[in-house]
Structures are given as C-alpha cells and as structure tokens.
Write a protein that holds these residues in place. Sequence first.
Motif, short mmCIF file in Angstrom:
data_model
loop_
_atom_site.label_atom_id
_atom_site.label_comp_id
_atom_site.label_asym_id
_atom_site.label_seq_id
_atom_site.Cartn_x
_atom_site.Cartn_y
_atom_site.Cartn_z
N PRO A 1 -0.49 1.95 -5.81
CA PRO A 1 0.34 1.85 -7.02
C PRO A 1 1.08 0.53 -7.13
O PRO A 1 1.48 0.13 -8.23
CB PRO A 1 1.30 3.03 -6.88
CG PRO A 1 1.34 3.34 -5.42
CD PRO A 1 -0.04 3.03 -4.92
N GLY A 2 1.28 -0.13 -6.01
CA GLY A 2 1.96 -1.42 -6.06
C GLY A 2 1.22 -2.43 -6.91
O GLY A 2 1.84 -3.28 -7.58
N ASP A 3 -0.12 -2.36 -6.93
CA ASP A 3 -0.90 -3.26 -7.77
C ASP A 3 -0.58 -3.05 -9.25
O ASP A 3 -0.42 -4.00 -10.01
CB ASP A 3 -2.40 -3.06 -7.53
CG ASP A 3 -2.92 -3.84 -6.34
OD1 ASP A 3 -2.18 -4.66 -5.79
OD2 ASP A 3 -4.09 -3.61 -5.94
N LEU A 4 -0.50 -1.78 -9.66
CA LEU A 4 -0.24 -1.51 -11.08
C LEU A 4 1.18 -1.92 -11.45
O LEU A 4 1.41 -2.48 -12.53
CB LEU A 4 -0.47 -0.02 -11.38
CG LEU A 4 -0.35 0.37 -12.85
CD1 LEU A 4 -1.32 -0.42 -13.71
CD2 LEU A 4 -0.58 1.87 -13.02
N ASP A 5 2.14 -1.65 -10.60
CA ASP A 5 3.52 -2.06 -10.89
C ASP A 5 3.62 -3.57 -10.99
O ASP A 5 4.32 -4.10 -11.88
CB ASP A 5 4.46 -1.53 -9.81
CG ASP A 5 4.63 -0.02 -9.85
OD1 ASP A 5 4.33 0.57 -10.91
OD2 ASP A 5 5.01 0.57 -8.82
N GLU A 6 2.94 -4.27 -10.09
CA GLU A 6 2.96 -5.73 -10.13
C GLU A 6 2.25 -6.25 -11.38
O GLU A 6 2.66 -7.24 -11.99
CB GLU A 6 2.31 -6.32 -8.87
CG GLU A 6 2.44 -7.83 -8.77
CD GLU A 6 1.77 -8.41 -7.53
OE1 GLU A 6 1.65 -9.65 -7.46
OE2 GLU A 6 1.35 -7.63 -6.65
N ALA A 7 1.17 -5.56 -11.78
CA ALA A 7 0.45 -5.94 -12.99
C ALA A 7 1.36 -5.82 -14.22
O ALA A 7 1.38 -6.71 -15.09
CB ALA A 7 -0.79 -5.08 -13.17
N ILE A 8 2.12 -4.73 -14.30
CA ILE A 8 3.03 -4.52 -15.42
C ILE A 8 4.12 -5.59 -15.43
O ILE A 8 4.47 -6.15 -16.48
CB ILE A 8 3.62 -3.11 -15.37
CG1 ILE A 8 2.52 -2.08 -15.68
CG2 ILE A 8 4.80 -2.95 -16.33
CD1 ILE A 8 2.94 -0.64 -15.47
#
Length: 485
Positions: free
Chosen positions: A250-257
Amino acid sequence: MASPEELMHAAGLLLLRVVQSGDADALHRAIELLTVARQGAAADPSLQAKLLSNLGSAVLLRFRRTGVAADLDEAVGHLRDAARLAPAGLPERALLLGNLAAALSERFDRRGTADDLHDAVAAGREAVRMARAAGQDPSTLLSNLGLVLQSRYELAGSTADIDEAVTVGREAVAVAPADHPELPRMLNTLCKSLRLRFWLTGDGADMDAAVAAGRRAVELAPGAHPDRPKLLNNLGLALRGRFERIPDRPGDLDEAIQASRQALGMSRPGHPDHANALSSLGTALRIRCEGSDDPADLDEAILLTRQAARGVTAGHPYTAVYLWQLGSALILRFEVTGDMRDLDEALDAWTRAARMAQAPASTRLRTARHAATAAARAHGPAAAAGLYEASIGVLDLLTWRGISRDDQLRLVRDEAGSLATEAASAAVGNGDLAQTVRFLEQGRAVLWSQLLDTRTDLTRLASAAPELARRLRECRTGLDGAPDG
C-alpha cells in the motif's frame, strides 16, 4: 550592432538559463534575439537553418509553459524550414532533425494527427543515425526518439516500437553526462517506456526499473524546475502500476497519490499536463477506494476525472482515456449507492469515448464494450445492440498495417472471440437469433481475415532485405492513409 552569430550565441545562453530555472523573461528575450538574427542571415543557408532551429526550439519551450496552440504550429514551421534549408554536410543537421521530431511529437500529443507521429519517428531515427555517424553525443536524440516510439506504440500497439523505445531510452540515460540538463526528462521518458512495456508483458523488472528511473528524475529536478509536475505525475503512474501488480504494497499507492497531488498543485489549468495530473490523481484515488470503500476518495476521483475530460481541447486523443476513467469511477459509485444517474453518466462517458475517431483503437474498443454492458444493465439487452455493433466495427482498426504480423494477430486474438461472444449473448437475451448469428459471424470474419491475409506480411522480406522492407512499409502506410479521391 551585434552579428547574427553573436545574437545566436547570446540567445543560446538565455535558453540554457530557461532550461535550468524556467526564467520566462529569459525565454522572451531569447526569442527576440533569434528573430532579429534571422533577418540578418538570409544569404547564409547554414546559419539560417541553425537560427530557425533555435527559434523553433525556443517557441516550443514557450508552448510547454503556456499551452498556446499557435506556438506549437509556429515551432513546427520553423523546424521544418530549418531541416529543409540545412546543407547535407552541416554538422548540426542531426540536431535540427531531432528538434523537428520533438515538435512533431508534441503536436501529435496535442491533436492526435497520426501523420505528425510517423514523420516524427522518421526524423528521429535519421537524427540518431547522423549523430552516430558524426561521432556526436546522441543522448538527447535517443531519448526524443524513445518518446515518439512510445506514442506510436500507444496508438497502434506495435511490440517492436515499445521494445525500441526502451532500448534507445536506456542508451540515452547511459551515455548522457551526469550533469546533462536534459537528464531528468530522459529518465522520465525511460520511466514511461518501461511502464508501458510492463503492461504488455507483465515483467515486474520493467516496473521496478520504471519506478527507479522516475524517482531519480524527480530528484534531479527540485523546486521550481519547469518539468517537475510532469516528472512527479509519471512517477505517480509508475508507483500506481506497481501497486496494481503487488497490492500488498500500500505504500506504493499512498506515495503515488502524494506525487500526483504535488504534480496537480504545480500544473497550470488549461495546459495538457494539468489534465494528466487530474486524471492520474483521480484514478489513484479510485483504486484506493476499491480497497477501503472510502466514499470521500471516490467522490474526489469522480470530480477530478470529470475536470480532466473537460480540460482538454476538442478531439484530443487523451479525452477518450479520461472518459474511460470517469466511467470506471462512476460505475464503482453506482455499485455502492445504486444511483442510476451514475450508471447513466458512465454509459454516456464510455459511449462518447467509443465514438472518438482520434483515440487509439484499443481505447475505443474497451469503452464500447463497457458501454454495451452498462447499457444492457440500465436499459435491457436491446439498448446494447448498437454499441456491440460499434465494438465489432473497431476491431479492424486494431490491425494497422504498420505493425508486425504477430502484433496484429495478438490484438485480434485477444479481442475478437470474446467480444463476439459477449455481443451474441446480449442478442440472445434480446430474443434476436438473427442478430446473434450475425455477431458471431462478424467476429469470426475479422479473425479469419487476419489469419488468411498474407498479402501484407513483410516478415520474410524484412529478414532478407530489411531496408527494402522498411521502405515498402512506409510507402504502404502512406497509401493506406491517403484520403479518398
């Protein structure tokens, strides 16, 4: 009074400042100096060609900052004139062709005219060839070639184009000096090429490499760097893509946002980068909502993707992608709330995307199929019949003759059979057996026409005489694209 050569040198220093800091006053002054210098160099074709190329590049920089369409046409005009005037032995001829390729590519991105894209690929390849032959640094030219190849891949789906884009992109980054002012943009182009190839092949190493390249690009463009919004947006896309492959990160998606929000905050309304940032952030929020059921994320996703679809010029090829994303978010909210208005708006968005002639055939096909499913759900099987007809009609557009035989067969194989089955099922549900048979026959006809059409296969010729095959392919593509009459 300063000579044309002195004015050109002074303008070059100003343009370097523009690239490094985004100084708008320096850009305005550089264009003024180059315009004056051009007037004093009419008798010297070599100098005139250099000045026109520099002027075109400066106007292109202005377009990137303002989004004014007239600047883009002016830049292409100057750069075409520069390539035409340049003597065959001019050492800068490779650079002139590379500048032309970059401008044509940007105009394709803005308007979706395929001829601009094919011309850009041809000019870019010739520029790289000439630079290598002259022992010149090819890094910028290689990266620009990768950019136009990835655009043509998105349009037509050629595996050869995206493989070549990755190859030249990697070479560009490898040979560029560490302090090259264009290195962030080169890394950004490589990031996108790797990301696109990942979605074709599923090779996780490509996506990991894309994230690494995107992060490095952002690190090399701090603060108010003019390309930072685009770099942040592309990094966000790579991180989101990796999350979709490995959902337990999930860290990837949070960083993407986070990256997409920063990109949106730095972009200007009305510029293509702004619509891209709106779309990227909206899609990332929709994906996060799928895992969390947070209605605030979904409401914001719909708002952002609506703005993206409205924020591009009429007929822009990316509009279909934004409409696809808007429909996807609306359908997700419909699943939660049952509000038929969301379902009807999604159907409208997908139907509009399917009818956009400038959009990639794959996008039109996907939106038409989803529109048909939404229509059947909202209004019954009869409402889906016309949309399925349109979907099957798009199948032939997938198989552009400029791509390889294997790519043609892959695209049709992946779509024709399942589409015909879906359409026939809807016809059965509507009690129309004649239409059921027609849908199945149409799907089979498209598949068999590709299996049996050996007239256009240049694979064997390319093995024996690659240059002749290339020239024949370009000739055939030009004839296929010629207007009737």
